[in-house]
Design an enzyme around this catalytic site. Structure first.
Site, PDB file in Angstrom:
ATOM      1  N   HIS A 233       6.371   4.404  12.511  1.00  0.00           N
ATOM      2  CA  HIS A 233       6.462   4.398  11.017  1.00  0.00           C
ATOM      3  C   HIS A 233       7.447   5.398  10.596  1.00  0.00           C
ATOM      4  O   HIS A 233       7.332   6.547  10.711  1.00  0.00           O
ATOM      5  CB  HIS A 233       5.329   4.795  10.535  1.00  0.00           C
ATOM      6  CG  HIS A 233       4.939   4.640   9.123  1.00  0.00           C
ATOM      7  ND1 HIS A 233       4.094   3.746   8.303  1.00  0.00           N
ATOM      8  CD2 HIS A 233       5.349   5.428   7.969  1.00  0.00           C
ATOM      9  CE1 HIS A 233       4.016   3.884   7.134  1.00  0.00           C
ATOM     10  NE2 HIS A 233       4.761   4.904   6.558  1.00  0.00           N
TER      11      HIS A 233
ATOM     12  N   ARG B  34       1.024  -1.334   0.024  1.00  0.00           N
ATOM     13  CA  ARG B  34       0.028   0.024   0.176  1.00  0.00           C
ATOM     14  C   ARG B  34       0.845   1.420  -0.173  1.00  0.00           C
ATOM     15  O   ARG B  34       0.945   1.822  -0.812  1.00  0.00           O
ATOM     16  CB  ARG B  34      -0.919   0.114   1.171  1.00  0.00           C
ATOM     17  CG  ARG B  34      -2.181   1.036   1.054  1.00  0.00           C
ATOM     18  CD  ARG B  34      -1.721   2.443   1.414  1.00  0.00           C
ATOM     19  NE  ARG B  34      -1.274   2.590   2.862  1.00  0.00           N
ATOM     20  CZ  ARG B  34      -0.837   3.949   3.208  1.00  0.00           C
ATOM     21  NH1 ARG B  34      -0.707   4.837   2.488  1.00  0.00           N
ATOM     22  NH2 ARG B  34      -0.466   3.691   4.362  1.00  0.00           N
ATOM     23  N   ASP B  35       1.360   1.648   1.067  1.00  0.00           N
ATOM     24  CA  ASP B  35       2.208   2.932   1.325  1.00  0.00           C
ATOM     25  C   ASP B  35       3.653   2.981   0.376  1.00  0.00           C
ATOM     26  O   ASP B  35       3.628   3.902  -0.324  1.00  0.00           O
ATOM     27  CB  ASP B  35       2.813   2.812   2.722  1.00  0.00           C
ATOM     28  CG  ASP B  35       3.409   4.272   3.085  1.00  0.00           C
ATOM     29  OD1 ASP B  35       3.158   5.296   2.112  1.00  0.00           O
ATOM     30  OD2 ASP B  35       4.282   4.428   3.966  1.00  0.00           O
TER      31      ASP B  35
ATOM     32  N   CYS C 257      11.708   7.325  -4.455  1.00  0.00           N
ATOM     33  CA  CYS C 257      12.776   6.886  -5.078  1.00  0.00           C
ATOM     34  C   CYS C 257      14.113   7.549  -4.354  1.00  0.00           C
ATOM     35  O   CYS C 257      14.024   8.796  -3.909  1.00  0.00           O
ATOM     36  CB  CYS C 257      12.687   7.516  -6.634  1.00  0.00           C
ATOM     37  SG  CYS C 257      14.451   7.448  -7.285  1.00  0.00           S
TER      38      CYS C 257
ATOM     39  N   ASN D 198      10.355   4.473   2.684  1.00  0.00           N
ATOM     40  CA  ASN D 198      10.219   3.888   4.081  1.00  0.00           C
ATOM     41  C   ASN D 198      11.242   3.126   4.419  1.00  0.00           C
ATOM     42  O   ASN D 198      12.137   2.611   3.577  1.00  0.00           O
ATOM     43  CB  ASN D 198       8.951   2.795   3.733  1.00  0.00           C
ATOM     44  CG  ASN D 198       7.659   3.504   3.858  1.00  0.00           C
ATOM     45  OD1 ASN D 198       7.227   4.138   4.439  1.00  0.00           O
ATOM     46  ND2 ASN D 198       7.035   3.447   2.469  1.00  0.00           N
TER      47      ASN D 198
ATOM     48  N   HIS E 294      10.628   6.934   8.028  1.00  0.00           N
ATOM     49  CA  HIS E 294      10.969   7.218   6.879  1.00  0.00           C
ATOM     50  C   HIS E 294      12.661   7.364   6.660  1.00  0.00           C
ATOM     51  O   HIS E 294      12.844   8.048   7.684  1.00  0.00           O
ATOM     52  CB  HIS E 294      10.308   8.269   5.934  1.00  0.00           C
ATOM     53  CG  HIS E 294       8.861   7.787   5.633  1.00  0.00           C
ATOM     54  ND1 HIS E 294       8.424   8.240   4.355  1.00  0.00           N
ATOM     55  CD2 HIS E 294       7.913   6.916   5.949  1.00  0.00           C
ATOM     56  CE1 HIS E 294       7.171   7.953   4.153  1.00  0.00           C
ATOM     57  NE2 HIS E 294       6.760   6.915   5.173  1.00  0.00           N
TER      58      HIS E 294
END
Lengths: 309, 309
Positions: free
Chosen positions: B218, B29-30, B251, B260, B220
């Site tokens: 979560h 999904r993400d 990217c 992520n 990044h």
């Protein structure tokens, strides 16, 4: 884009973390020695100038390993002759043996590093000696260096895993480190040469030594673990961290990716934690972007890519 | 090359670390929603099959955001109709509003996630509502979902820094999170949407909540901080970690790199720490290498590059 313009949260430290950290910049030596391109001496000198301008206080400048083994640093004498050594900045050089020490002393170096192995196989492959014999090789180097008033760092490589031997027993690493300290090294740099370590192993190894103020850590980001391991080391009391501007030293696109922790990614973490280190992130990113252009490939540092990509 | 063949040290955990962690896999999904390429539904289904084969227990499958906003996931109904839902595996989907919930219920989904903002500006830009108004939007969604017996996760985005507002006050994030919990969310996922956080900020935010068992994190990897922040979260008691297979979702070569945390890099750390999670690293690397081929670009996961590069 400047680092201050991207939406930074307020700085928050944590229990047990140091107030300040010494960043031992290994880019000019460990970084460039592992790049396939041979960089002209003028570019190396500008690199060192820029790193000092950015606030770097310990810049490992070059190596006196025989040029046959490390052609990338064959210009060590020329580099040191041309280097504008600044007050307050240390420029250690790697010295493999007595012949290397002769060259270093002739070049008026006042801070050297020797490179020991924690494993039998790597000692054989890298030093052409046994694990035990390496100490006989280093002993006269350290003794003479100390007698001449030089500071001496002892690198310990393969501290966690070894590609030929697998897991490296912690007691073996501690034994090698303690012999180097007994010999007269004032600091150990504990190296995860193949980048396999994780934080628990780091903490356990550090706790095996009596004096954490004599320890530095040197992590490679092969498996993305370098910064987490550094954080674990800081929590365990370590106050000197090795890193390489722009993550120089190992192509991140190859299977054998063995890049050093990028200084910029370290600086980002230290800044967020409110730990003083003296390096200006924007100037450092400019330097690494400049060097990446000279090397003809993008920097593997995530910070450099995000701010200068 | 297998992960076990590279010279791994013995596993060592640490005080305060959990015995097991739930990896919440967000790649389908993400990850895919932030890739420029639109992946065919058959490839997505094989991706989910492979992730389950590799031991994934929570696989965030898709999103019911309007296809106009996320064309990459416009095939949500088709995907869920074709999905072989396994026992012991949860397949949550993102649901933005009541219309999305209708679609999710029709597709027999039993686990949803809503996506809230911790800042005013991002609420306006991403949700077209104010910080306060978002709760009115989510309230009927959560109430109906709970009444239907669904589990509900609440994402909180921009928990640390916001590109328009800068530092985000911790009390504001905690306020948003507590309203979501009060509303009926059974879990919060605290997101560093722009990747700026460092470990001290992570620890402080987690300590602001009453029950750490309701929290997930979560991160990044925009500035290389994702895994260190995850380690800090584990030390603070968090037992659910979001990550994306192969680091899908942004990217790594662009200035706006917002990838992520790569599941493989997380798994490497958890394995080294001896924390159980159920995922087989080699199978996962195979999956990410396979997906990288389909996307036509190398995985930004350091582990995937090192083992499958």
């Amino acid at each position: 884009m400047g680092a201050r313009e991207v939406g930074l949260p307020d700085r928050v430290g944590g229990e047990g973390l140091p107030e300040s950290v010494t960043i031992w910049e290994v880019g000019p030596r460990d970084g460039l020695q592992n790049e396939s391109a041979v960089v002209p001496v003028g570019v190396k000198l500008e690199f060192l100038e820029r790193l000092a301008d950015a606030g770097g206080k310990v810049l490992e400048a070059t190596s006196f390993v025989h040029p046959k083994w490390v052609p990338q640093l064959a210009d060590a004498e020329e580099l040191l002759a041309g280097l504008d050594r600044r007050g307050g900045v240390s420029y250690p050089v790697l010295v493999p043996n007595e012949r290397g020490l002769d060259r270093a002393l002739k070049a008026s170096v006042d801070h050297i590093a020797i490179f020991a192995s924690a494993t039998e196989t790597f000692a054989r492959k890298n030093l052409n000696s046994s694990l035990d014999e390496q100490f006989a090789m280093f002993e006269p180097v350290v003794a003479r260096a100390r007698a001449e008033g030089l500071r001496v760092r002892g690198y310990v490589s393969m501290c966690f895993g070894d590609p030929w031997e697998g897991a490296v027993p912690r007691e073996q690493v501690i034994g090698v480190g303690k012999r180097l300290l007994d010999m007269g090294c004032d600091q150990l740099s504990l190296g995860d040469t193949i980048g396999v370590a994780t934080p628990g192993q780091v903490t356990a190894l550090i706790r095996g030594f009596d004096r954490v103020d004599q320890l530095a850590v040197h992590f490679h980001d092969t498996y993305g673990q370098a910064l987490s391991n550094t954080y674990a080391a800081l929590l365990a009391g370590v106050r000197t961290v090795d890193s390489s501007a722009g993550g120089l030293g190992g192509c991140p696109y190859a299977e054998s990716a063995t890049g050093n922790l990028a200084t910029e990614d370290l600086v980002w973490m230290l800044d967020g934690l409110g730990i003083a280190h003296g390096v200006d992130l924007d100037k450092l990113c400019d330097t690494s972007a400049w060097m990446a252009q000279r090397l003809g490939r993008p920097s593997p540092s995530r910070v450099v890519r995000a701010l200068r990509g």
